[in-house]
Design a protein around this motif. Structure first.
Motif, PDB file in Angstrom:
ATOM      1  N   GLN A  20       0.295  -6.165   5.542  1.00  0.00           N
ATOM      2  CA  GLN A  20       0.154  -5.085   4.432  1.00  0.00           C
ATOM      3  C   GLN A  20       1.454  -4.355   4.489  1.00  0.00           C
ATOM      4  O   GLN A  20       1.941  -3.768   5.885  1.00  0.00           O
ATOM      5  N   ILE A  27       3.097  -0.937   4.168  1.00  0.00           N
ATOM      6  CA  ILE A  27       2.698   0.350   3.900  1.00  0.00           C
ATOM      7  C   ILE A  27       3.820   1.320   3.526  1.00  0.00           C
ATOM      8  O   ILE A  27       4.561   1.497   4.615  1.00  0.00           O
ATOM      9  N   ARG A  81      -2.383   0.588  -4.536  1.00  0.00           N
ATOM     10  CA  ARG A  81      -2.291  -0.668  -3.526  1.00  0.00           C
ATOM     11  C   ARG A  81      -2.129  -1.940  -4.690  1.00  0.00           C
ATOM     12  O   ARG A  81      -3.076  -1.895  -5.414  1.00  0.00           O
ATOM     13  N   ARG A 123       0.408   5.134   0.146  1.00  0.00           N
ATOM     14  CA  ARG A 123      -0.486   6.077   0.285  1.00  0.00           C
ATOM     15  C   ARG A 123      -0.037   7.230  -0.810  1.00  0.00           C
ATOM     16  O   ARG A 123       0.989   7.422  -1.071  1.00  0.00           O
ATOM     17  N   ILE A 183       0.867  -1.231  -0.011  1.00  0.00           N
ATOM     18  CA  ILE A 183       0.066   0.046  -0.057  1.00  0.00           C
ATOM     19  C   ILE A 183       1.062   1.327   0.000  1.00  0.00           C
ATOM     20  O   ILE A 183       1.743   1.428   0.790  1.00  0.00           O
ATOM     21  N   ASP A 185      -8.044  -0.246   4.221  1.00  0.00           N
ATOM     22  CA  ASP A 185      -7.424   0.226   5.417  1.00  0.00           C
ATOM     23  C   ASP A 185      -7.850  -0.486   6.603  1.00  0.00           C
ATOM     24  O   ASP A 185      -7.092  -0.814   7.639  1.00  0.00           O
TER      25      ASP A 185
END
Lengths: 489, 489
Positions: free
Chosen positions: B473, B475, B103, B89, B87, B465
């Motif tokens: 995950q 991130i 993602r 952002r 992921i 999320d």
């Protein structure tokens, strides 16, 4: 010994040394290349403008992207997650009898041959993503230069190889070969263990077949292009039609449409009312195409589209061939009713490399998911423009089966270089579905090796209990395995 | 519509449904298959003994392994690490301009064709590792039955398909086809998106070429066998010669040597003095081979070895063909001096499928790393027997370049089914270097899909999320990217 053999032997020798380099050494070498490219930007961009016709701003941005990409792979190497280290401790109580200590991690695959692209003279060429990811993994790279920018290729190779050598990497870490024959000979050479390619379906298929027919076949990671369909719901067009028109024209016309991710077909409601906005947005200055061959192909492809029954012009665009054979173009936006599109999709479904796109004007209630399913086999991207309240669930699931990237309310060009990026899709978008953009691209150039009951000092550093490089380790403790199958509820 | 088309369409329909199943549903279905196989063990093992000649204890152990394997993949599905969720952002401050939210996660590749093996009628057959890993990833499977155990294949398919259906998986999740023509036709069918195979180099190469020549090529994961060289240092033999002899004879003779990981060449000091111990350890009961064709091949291969110049017999072994054409064998252990081995390695380097191994008696000071480098191209395993104080660093590094698994002071047969296991090596051990044993085998049957700027409710569950399935995950927070290239020292 031919020069191909000499190059191959140098790569083979470098492979041994590179495989033993510490990650920090490889990382610093990649950063050194980034710094050297940046320091020589003026010279390189000038060469690129001359050889490719691409605009200065585009090339400066691409060089910056290439440098950032090298730094990103430097961080990827040091981070070590790409090693996928797994440690299964010995387990005398294992369900199937005593389990040995087994540890695995990714190691370099061996010398990589990278067929450079013509449309990204930095980012997909000598020091581009394929080279960066292969070097990051610890492999020497032989680049087959793209004939569209030979002087830039040679100069980039000089600068990059000097930077790698200066950072302590072995000679042979990065080499350049030129010409189709040399590329094919290298692809057939036994020391080469993997190949990457960005280019046409026809060229990629030819090379993929060569790779598969070797006495020892090797993986061939080809990115062969894509039509990149766009689906816009009536609500999206109603909500932001003018913004949509401007974005589409910019995405189609940027870099003279010479991008793998250019949107080539746009399904949208028949009553979109965007003709004027599109025509206005497409009225931009002439842009030179990469080379005369591409201009010629584009001219023929565009003619074929425009002569298909039922096609009308929204933005006519232009193609002008100058005295040197170079093509100068402005974007063409055509449209066809879905009813007319149906009978001859083959002519309109082929990728046309250049600044042209086709709107497929679809009646109310058209089932986009069904169209996507029936018409497309494998795409780099599918873009969905929707508005709040639209139910696009089935379209999204279908898009995920047909493409490597599904994007929303935006345009597929301008691929972000990030860990999650996926620039690869089902055939014919790519040969093996792997990404060539973003840090996951490194996975193409490694293979896992397991060590069973190894004395600790015989283990590669990432697999040791003391973990000297501080890489992520997935550890399956003894005893856990006896609970397999429990706890699934 | 042919029966191949019917099967293919059922697989295609199942692919859509399976891709949307929750991981817990797939996991329970795999456990249900494990339970069903276990509940029917008596019937299945009896069928297997009759059709393959393998011993009851071996088949009961293999069935248990197969059930454990299914449970392990059930846990793999629920764990979700195999999804490789990333992921990134959105980052307005990105080095290359505003970065979108991107993602990615792995999704099922589509219908998988699994060519079953003859030598593992459970673990590499209808409900074996290839099937389990493909189903775990969310793909329907078509198994091409091995002709060596047709009744067992059909019965296993009935039991497994019923268990899958009972657990809520769609019809078409697991289907069986029989015959070479059906297998090739299915391999060419457009709905099939990947294939797996365990068998001979010749058969695997043929099928790999078919897969590569399709209009839309697909990955072909073939495990094509291996010689599995063993290197024993003088100190290892001096320290534990008798244990070495007993272990080698057991590894060569087990399952009548019909294992991909059987050690076929053993490099050891010329003065090993193990003739008697080896001959004694190889004096075991006759074992039936899998089928008459394999017995015939074995007889010819063994004859070729024994007729090579300089080869002497340590344990003569035997081959007896009975009235039904079935072969009955005891282990053969031959030896050759390194000086005699050198001139004709091809005859002695080929895999001979059955209970025979060749000791290569090497003078003091022989450079094993050099031999390994020169003689071997790609192996499933390399085994190193050493003692404390031996410097095997270069041999280990060379072994890692030539094999998928490097093991110490042990034997390559008896492959542990664990997360770190690697049962795949450079060509010709496997076609693509991927493992077919252990949880990493699931990676063969997925491909990554990225979602860019997706509305939250359009994302697959693992990428959200709120992470409803609790999968790992990775991130990349906004802002981090701006520090790329720093912190490498």
């Amino acid at each position: 010994m031919t020069s191909i053999d000499t190059t191959a032997q140098a790569a083979d020798a470098a492979a041994r040394d590179l495989a033993d380099t510490a990650p920090a050494v490889r990382a610093k070498a990649l950063v050194a290349v980034a710094d050297a490219l940046t320091a020589n930007a003026d010279e390189l961009v000038t060469l690129g403008m001359d050889e490719t016709g691409l605009a200065e701003a585009r090339l400066r941005g691409e060089l910056k992207r290439t440098a950032v990409q090298l730094r990103l792979f430097a961080e990827t190497v040091v981070d070590g997650a790409y090693l996928d280290v797994r440690i299964d401790r010995a387990d005398p109580e294992f369900a199937l009898g005593p389990r040995p200590d087994v540890r695995s991690g990714n190691e370099p695959i061996g010398p990589v041959l990278n067929f450079a692209a013509g449309n990204f003279p930095f980012a997909f060429s000598v020091a581009g993503g394929d080279t960066a990811s292969a070097l990051a993994a610890g492999n020497p790279v032989v680049v087959k230069a793209h004939p569209g920018h030979p002087r830039l290729s040679r100069r980039t190779a000089e600068i990059a190889a000097a930077a790698l050598g200066g950072a302590g990497l072995p000679a042979g870490a990065l080499q350049l070969v030129e010409g189709v024959d040399a590329g094919v000979a290298m692809l057939k050479h036994p020391v080469v263990k993997a190949a990457s390619f960005t280019g046409s379906l026809r060229g990629g298929r030819f090379l993929a077949d060569v790779a598969a027919a070797r006495p020892a076949p090797i993986p061939f990671y080809g990115e062969l292009g894509s039509v990149n369909p766009v689906f816009a719901t009536p609500a999206a067009i109603a909500e932001r039609g003018p913004e949509f028109a401007a974005g589409l024209a910019a995405s189609v016309g940027g870099s003279a449409g010479q991008l793998c991710t250019k949107p080539g077909l746009v399904f949208l409601p028949a009553d979109h009312g965007l003709d004027e906005a599109l025509a206005a947005a497409a009225a931009v200055e002439e842009h030179r195409m990469l080379d005369p061959r591409i201009a010629d192909h584009y001219q023929h492809g565009r003619d074929a589209i425009l002569s298909a029954a039922g096609v009308r012009l929204i933005a006519p665009g232009s193609v002008r061939i100058d005295g040197d054979g170079q093509g100068w173009v402005t974007p063409t936006i055509a449209a066809v009713a879905l009813a007319d599109f149906g009978p001859h999709p083959d002519a309109l479904l082929s990728e046309c490399f250049g600044p042209v796109t086709i709107l497929v004007e679809s009646p109310a209630g058209t089932d986009y998911a069904d169209l996507l399913e029936r018409l497309f086999e494998g795409e780099l991207t599918v873009a969905i423009h929707r508005a709040d309240g639209d139910d696009v669930a089935r379209l999204v699931r279908t898009a995920a089966r047909r493409a490597g990237r599904v994007l929303f309310d935006g345009w597929p060009t301008g691929v972000a270089v990030t860990p999650a990026m996926q620039h690869g899709g089902p055939w014919p978008a790519t040969t093996l579905g792997a990404t060539s953009v973003g840090t996951a691209a490194i996975a193409r150039f490694v293979r896992a090796v397991a060590y069973q009951n190894a004395p600790h000092d015989a283990l590669p550093a990432p697999l040791r209990d003391d973990n000297p490089w501080h890489v992520p380790q997935r550890i399956a403790p003894a005893g856990e395995s006896t609970t397999w199958g429990d706890g699934i509820d």
